[in-house]
Design a protein around this motif. Structure first.
Motif, PDB file in Angstrom:
ATOM      1  N   ALA A  54      21.054 -21.229 -10.760  1.00  0.00           N
ATOM      2  CA  ALA A  54      21.119 -20.396  -9.565  1.00  0.00           C
ATOM      3  C   ALA A  54      20.783 -18.951  -9.898  1.00  0.00           C
ATOM      4  N   VAL A  55      21.311 -18.472 -11.029  1.00  0.00           N
ATOM      5  CA  VAL A  55      21.032 -17.093 -11.440  1.00  0.00           C
ATOM      6  C   VAL A  55      19.546 -16.918 -11.729  1.00  0.00           C
ATOM      7  N   VAL A  56      18.952 -17.904 -12.435  1.00  0.00           N
ATOM      8  CA  VAL A  56      17.529 -17.828 -12.750  1.00  0.00           C
ATOM      9  C   VAL A  56      16.700 -17.795 -11.474  1.00  0.00           C
ATOM     10  N   ILE A  57      17.062 -18.647 -10.523  1.00  0.00           N
ATOM     11  CA  ILE A  57      16.317 -18.686  -9.256  1.00  0.00           C
ATOM     12  C   ILE A  57      16.403 -17.348  -8.551  1.00  0.00           C
ATOM     13  N   VAL A  58      17.604 -16.767  -8.534  1.00  0.00           N
ATOM     14  CA  VAL A  58      17.779 -15.468  -7.879  1.00  0.00           C
ATOM     15  C   VAL A  58      16.929 -14.401  -8.550  1.00  0.00           C
ATOM     16  N   VAL A  59      16.922 -14.416  -9.902  1.00  0.00           N
ATOM     17  CA  VAL A  59      16.148 -13.420 -10.643  1.00  0.00           C
ATOM     18  C   VAL A  59      14.663 -13.588 -10.368  1.00  0.00           C
ATOM     19  N   VAL A  60      14.172 -14.840 -10.419  1.00  0.00           N
ATOM     20  CA  VAL A  60      12.750 -15.093 -10.200  1.00  0.00           C
ATOM     21  C   VAL A  60      12.344 -14.706  -8.787  1.00  0.00           C
ATOM     22  N   VAL A  61      13.116 -15.129  -7.819  1.00  0.00           N
ATOM     23  CA  VAL A  61      12.781 -14.839  -6.419  1.00  0.00           C
ATOM     24  C   VAL A  61      12.801 -13.344  -6.159  1.00  0.00           C
ATOM     25  N   SER A  62      13.817 -12.665  -6.734  1.00  0.00           N
ATOM     26  CA  SER A  62      13.921 -11.235  -6.485  1.00  0.00           C
ATOM     27  C   SER A  62      12.813 -10.453  -7.183  1.00  0.00           C
ATOM     28  N   SER A  63      12.217 -11.043  -8.246  1.00  0.00           N
ATOM     29  CA  SER A  63      11.148 -10.354  -8.970  1.00  0.00           C
ATOM     30  C   SER A  63       9.794 -10.518  -8.295  1.00  0.00           C
ATOM     31  N   ILE A  64       9.666 -11.462  -7.376  1.00  0.00           N
ATOM     32  CA  ILE A  64       8.416 -11.689  -6.663  1.00  0.00           C
ATOM     33  C   ILE A  64       8.435 -10.879  -5.376  1.00  0.00           C
ATOM     34  N   LYS A  65       7.571  -9.855  -5.339  1.00  0.00           N
ATOM     35  CA  LYS A  65       7.525  -9.026  -4.139  1.00  0.00           C
ATOM     36  C   LYS A  65       6.807  -9.784  -3.029  1.00  0.00           C
ATOM     37  N   PRO A  66       7.328  -9.699  -1.815  1.00  0.00           N
ATOM     38  CA  PRO A  66       6.635 -10.365  -0.716  1.00  0.00           C
ATOM     39  C   PRO A  66       5.288  -9.710  -0.472  1.00  0.00           C
ATOM     40  N   GLU A  67       4.312 -10.528  -0.118  1.00  0.00           N
ATOM     41  CA  GLU A  67       2.987  -9.987   0.154  1.00  0.00           C
ATOM     42  C   GLU A  67       3.042  -9.086   1.367  1.00  0.00           C
ATOM     43  N   THR A  68       2.348  -7.955   1.286  1.00  0.00           N
ATOM     44  CA  THR A  68       2.371  -6.981   2.366  1.00  0.00           C
ATOM     45  C   THR A  68       0.958  -6.755   2.892  1.00  0.00           C
ATOM     46  N   ASP A  69       0.882  -6.081   4.035  1.00  0.00           N
ATOM     47  CA  ASP A  69      -0.417  -5.730   4.582  1.00  0.00           C
ATOM     48  C   ASP A  69      -1.168  -4.834   3.612  1.00  0.00           C
ATOM     49  N   GLY A  70      -2.478  -4.951   3.625  1.00  0.00           N
ATOM     50  CA  GLY A  70      -3.298  -4.087   2.784  1.00  0.00           C
ATOM     51  C   GLY A  70      -3.477  -2.720   3.414  1.00  0.00           C
ATOM     52  N   PRO A  71      -4.197  -1.844   2.740  1.00  0.00           N
ATOM     53  CA  PRO A  71      -4.463  -0.518   3.314  1.00  0.00           C
ATOM     54  C   PRO A  71      -5.459  -0.608   4.462  1.00  0.00           C
ATOM     55  N   LYS A  72      -5.342   0.312   5.369  1.00  0.00           N
ATOM     56  CA  LYS A  72      -6.348   0.398   6.427  1.00  0.00           C
ATOM     57  C   LYS A  72      -7.696   0.780   5.817  1.00  0.00           C
ATOM     58  N   ASN A  73      -8.740   0.400   6.529  1.00  0.00           N
ATOM     59  CA  ASN A  73     -10.118   0.735   6.148  1.00  0.00           C
ATOM     60  C   ASN A  73     -10.596  -0.024   4.915  1.00  0.00           C
ATOM     61  N   MET A  74      -9.888  -1.116   4.583  1.00  0.00           N
ATOM     62  CA  MET A  74     -10.277  -1.956   3.452  1.00  0.00           C
ATOM     63  C   MET A  74     -10.144  -3.430   3.827  1.00  0.00           C
ATOM     64  N   ALA A  75     -10.605  -3.793   5.003  1.00  0.00           N
ATOM     65  CA  ALA A  75     -10.480  -5.177   5.460  1.00  0.00           C
ATOM     66  C   ALA A  75     -11.276  -6.139   4.589  1.00  0.00           C
ATOM     67  N   SER A  76     -12.284  -5.635   3.887  1.00  0.00           N
ATOM     68  CA  SER A  76     -13.090  -6.468   2.995  1.00  0.00           C
ATOM     69  C   SER A  76     -12.577  -6.417   1.564  1.00  0.00           C
ATOM     70  N   ASP A  77     -11.418  -5.788   1.353  1.00  0.00           N
ATOM     71  CA  ASP A  77     -10.886  -5.469   0.016  1.00  0.00           C
ATOM     72  C   ASP A  77     -11.661  -4.328  -0.614  1.00  0.00           C
ATOM     73  N   GLY A  78     -12.526  -3.689   0.160  1.00  0.00           N
ATOM     74  CA  GLY A  78     -13.275  -2.544  -0.335  1.00  0.00           C
ATOM     75  C   GLY A  78     -13.446  -1.498   0.744  1.00  0.00           C
ATOM     76  N   VAL A  79     -13.827  -0.301   0.342  1.00  0.00           N
ATOM     77  CA  VAL A  79     -14.110   0.793   1.273  1.00  0.00           C
ATOM     78  C   VAL A  79     -15.619   0.901   1.416  1.00  0.00           C
ATOM     79  N   VAL A  80     -16.112   0.893   2.651  1.00  0.00           N
ATOM     80  CA  VAL A  80     -17.550   1.015   2.896  1.00  0.00           C
ATOM     81  C   VAL A  80     -17.855   2.475   3.229  1.00  0.00           C
ATOM     82  N   ILE A  81     -18.677   3.100   2.383  1.00  0.00           N
ATOM     83  CA  ILE A  81     -19.086   4.492   2.577  1.00  0.00           C
ATOM     84  C   ILE A  81     -20.513   4.502   3.108  1.00  0.00           C
ATOM     85  N   GLY A  82     -20.723   5.206   4.204  1.00  0.00           N
ATOM     86  CA  GLY A  82     -22.037   5.237   4.824  1.00  0.00           C
ATOM     87  C   GLY A  82     -22.645   6.618   4.863  1.00  0.00           C
TER      88      GLY A  82
END
Length: 302
Positions: A54-82
């Protein structure tokens, strides 16, 4: 004598039976006690093992950050400069969503670069090609899509510079996208050597500020706000496929694509890269390439 012996035998027989019965009862009682102790011991061990799990599970779960939204203006995982070095604005990529391939006018060259800010070859490419890239963008002959990733995070004496640097780039993209191109150039102009601790967060913030980024970037850098997104975007890049191209994945940095085609020439020869871009893109680029009399933006020096 005989009579007395018979009487003794008659009275001792029941007594021996009683003694045997008593001994049997004692043995049975001891057996039950031993069994009970073993069960209690096993139960205690099992409880301890379950507690550890149980302790190991708690440690592992707590160490995995939940996935969050990415930054704005990087919908392609990149910034497009024009044109005029302005960034294309997009909504943030939702947590768990797939990147949206960036599109551009087919009459201009679409140059995509996957970079790690600790990668010396990325710095070499920027130093050699920064001026002509800036000229192409200013004239509208090309768009540049910059993908900051972190493949060298372990190469900075525990400071996780690649991760922090890519996070800082994401912060600039999110809060001050039009400052991104200048920030990207500054990052390579001040690029630390691989194997060093790299720039501090305060130094990254100073570069962002000098590039024209807003003060909102400061807390974002300090919090490493987009670290989870950087890690996810890096995994997408190295695992592939790369969206909008036929290239399987990023095998090394920099990975440079022109209209989806991978550039495999010299990273330090701007003429070779220019020829590849013109040959891969349309004739429009050839007629829009800055002339020798134009003054392009100076390339950063390492």
């Amino acid at each position: 004598m005989t009579g007395n012996g018979s009487t003794d035998d008659a009275t001792s027989a029941p007594r021996r039976l009683q003694v045997r019965e008593k001994a049997r009862e004692l043995r049975e009682k001891q057996r039950k006690k031993d069994l009970r102790n073993r069960l209690l011991l096993q139960g205690g061990v099992a409880a301890a093992v379950i507690a550890v799990i149980a302790v190991v599970i708690v440690v592992v779960v707590s160490s995995i950050k939940p996935e969050t939204d990415g930054p704005k203006n990087m919908a392609s995982d990149g910034v497009v400069i024009g044109k005029e070095l302005e960034a294309r604005t997009t909504p943030a990529l939702a947590a768990g969503a797939s990147p949206v391939p960036a599109t551009s006018d087919p009459s201009v060259a679409h140059i995509s670069v996957y970079v790690d800010y600790l990668c010396p070859w990325c710095g070499a490419f920027e130093s050699a090609n920064g001026a002509q890239l800036s000229g192409w963008l200013s004239s509208g002959a090309a768009v540049l899509e910059i993908h900051p990733i972190a493949v060298l995070t372990s190469k900075s004496h525990g400071s996780e510079y690649s991760l922090r640097a890519a996070n800082a780039a994401a912060c600039v993209a999110n809060y001050s996208p039009d400052a991104f191109f200048a920030f990207n150039q500054a990052m390579f102009a001040q690029q630390p050597e691989e194997g060093t601790t790299g720039l501090s967060d305060d130094e990254l913030i100073a570069l962002a500020r000098d590039a024209g980024a807003s003060t909102a970037v400061e807390d974002c850098v300090d919090d490493v706000r987009f670290s989870t997104w950087v890690q996810t975007a890096t995994q997408r890049a190295v695992n592939g496929p790369l969206p909008g191209t036929e290239v399987d994945r990023v095998e090394a940095t920099p990975t440079i694509l022109v209209n989806g085609k991978k550039y495999t020439g010299s990273l330090e020869d701007p003429d070779e890269f220019k020829a590849f871009v013109i040959g891969t893109a349309s004739e429009t680029l050839a007629t829009s390439t800055p002339s020798e009399t134009e003054t392009p933006t100076p390339a950063p020096t390492s």
